[in-house]
Design an enzyme around this catalytic site. Structure first.
Site, PDB file in Angstrom:
ATOM      1  N   GLU A 277       0.826  -1.207   0.000  1.00  0.00           N
ATOM      2  CA  GLU A 277       0.000   0.000   0.000  1.00  0.00           C
ATOM      3  C   GLU A 277       0.864   1.263   0.000  1.00  0.00           C
ATOM      4  OE1 GLU A 277      -3.174  -0.069  -0.496  1.00  0.00           O
ATOM      5  OE2 GLU A 277      -3.297  -2.252  -0.377  1.00  0.00           O
ATOM      6  N   ASP A 358       3.828  -4.113  -5.789  1.00  0.00           N
ATOM      7  CA  ASP A 358       4.447  -5.377  -5.343  1.00  0.00           C
ATOM      8  C   ASP A 358       5.968  -5.277  -5.374  1.00  0.00           C
ATOM      9  OD1 ASP A 358       2.057  -6.612  -4.865  1.00  0.00           O
ATOM     10  OD2 ASP A 358       2.049  -7.830  -6.685  1.00  0.00           O
TER      11      ASP A 358
END
Length: 410
Positions: A277, A358
């Site tokens: 995030e 990611d």
């Protein structure tokens, strides 16, 4: 461009969109039986895999039923003069264009929601209940409905009223003022959604002191991410499914963890999810999405300004007296193929952003805890591990699990 041509174009668009979605759903369902990729063999055991297949099949069959009902209802409403009936009802109550539009859209939206409530009820209390996901009560289900209607009336009704008022003042140049209003509203909601809207539906409490909070704060400090607001939301009162999200920017940025996420994952895995995030924030994905959303809205409003005064747009949906609200319905349907294309592009961009987030988590923290968290979340949600590539291309805002894991291992 006469109303008859527009009417049949609307019918064609609705039918073609239904057929396209039905074909995509069918292609996706044909992949349910595919063998699980080697990298995902440890997600499900045999019993869990059979359960996930049954869950996907139940949702597929129910989706066919609900979408068929929806298109029959929509076409029937168009063909048999439903919009004219509601327009006359609104005109009998008031002659004020703003109040008339509010009544028109209010009756359509709330009426549609009431008609489709049995489907959402069945989804929640039969399918989700059957597979152990549902934690909602009937009281909470209907309370959420009422709160949703009130939110729609206040926010949606307020925005619509202002847009029509701009149209009355500025004519075809209304789109400039409407865009300014929507841009301010969008930024405001991005900043304060978690503070103002979420508490109406869920309780949020600060993450308690302990090892998890310390690990999160240590990571945030390491990557230079000022984080003062870490909240836990009681998602478990509706579902066992877990989630986490990042909202806001500047001093208003906050991370929200579902209590189910804290229950399902190890602390290192939660930090890895948080790192993902943070990656979205550090790579400016939130700002980019915000700017694109406002620009797309501007383009839509600009195109709308050329057609909103054309009475044929009102006649096309069977309304005998031209109005802003009737033309807006017609334009919305006619514009939907363009919305599909822009949505497709946004999904491609979103999947790219997910890979970047990611990668950020992998480079600034660790890949393995994120891989483990993704597998656990997929397992607990009975996710589809073998989606059809066409379905992914059209609908997925996140890459399939196998692609994310291969990217993280690369």
């Amino acid at each position: 461009m006469n109303s008859s041509f527009l009417f049949y174009t609307i019918i064609a668009i609705i039918v073609l969109q239904f057929l396209m979605e039905t074909v995509l759903d069918y292609l996706n369902s044909r992949k349910f039986q595919d063998p699980i990729p080697e990298e995902l063999q440890d997600v499900f055991d045999n019993k869990e895999y059979l359960k996930s297949q049954a869950y996907k099949k139940d949702n597929y069959n129910f989706g066919i039923l609900s979408s068929t009902f929806s298109i029959v209802l929509t076409l029937g409403f168009l063909i048999f003069g439903g919009f004219e009936w509601i327009d006359l009802l609104a005109r009998n109550i008031t002659e004020n264009p703003i109040l008339m539009a509010l009544l028109f859209f209010g009756i359509i939206m709330i009426g549609s929601d009431i008609i489709t409530t049995p489907f959402s009820y069945y989804q929640t209390f039969v399918i989700e209940e059957k597979y152990g996901f549902n934690k909602s009560t009937r009281k909470l289900f209907f309370l959420d409905k009422i709160k949703g209607w009130l939110m729609m009336a206040i926010l949606g009704g307020g925005m619509l009223s202002m847009v029509i008022w701009f149209f009355q003042l500025a004519g075809n140049n209304f789109w400039i003022y409407a865009l300014g209003l929507i841009a301010i509203f969008t930024v405001f909601m991005n900043l304060f959604y978690s503070r103002l809207i979420v508490p109406l539906f869920n309780k949020q409490i600060p993450l308690e002191e302990g090892s998890l909070k310390s690990k999160i704060e240590n990571y945030a400090g390491k990557v230079g991410f000022k984080l003062q607001n870490i909240f836990v939301i009681d998602g478990s009162k509706r579902s066992t499914k877990a989630n986490a999200y990042f909202a806001g920017f500047g001093k208003e940025k906050r991370v929200t963890l579902y209590d189910t996420l804290i229950k399902d994952l190890e602390e290192e895995e939660i930090v890895a999810v948080l790192a993902h995030e943070v990656g979205h924030y550090k790579r400016h994905h939130i700002i980019i999405n915000l700017i694109i959303s406002i620009l797309l809205t501007g383009v839509t409003l600009f195109i709308l300004s050329f057609f909103i005064n054309n009475p044929e747009f009102s006649y096309a949906i069977g309304v005998s007296e031209p109005s802003f609200h009737a033309a807006l319905i017609c334009f919305g349907i006619l514009y939907s193929p363009i919305s599909e294309i822009t949505g497709l592009v946004m999904n491609i961009l979103s999947r790219k952003f997910e890979f970047e987030a990611d990668d950020y988590a992998k480079n600034t923290y660790k890949a393995l805890p994120l891989i483990n968290s993704l597998k656990k979340l997929s397992k607990n949600n009975l996710s589809n591990l073998t989606p059809h590539s066409a379905y992914v291309f059209m609908h997925y805002s996140h890459p399939p699990l196998i692609q994310r894991i291969r990217n993280l291992k690369a």
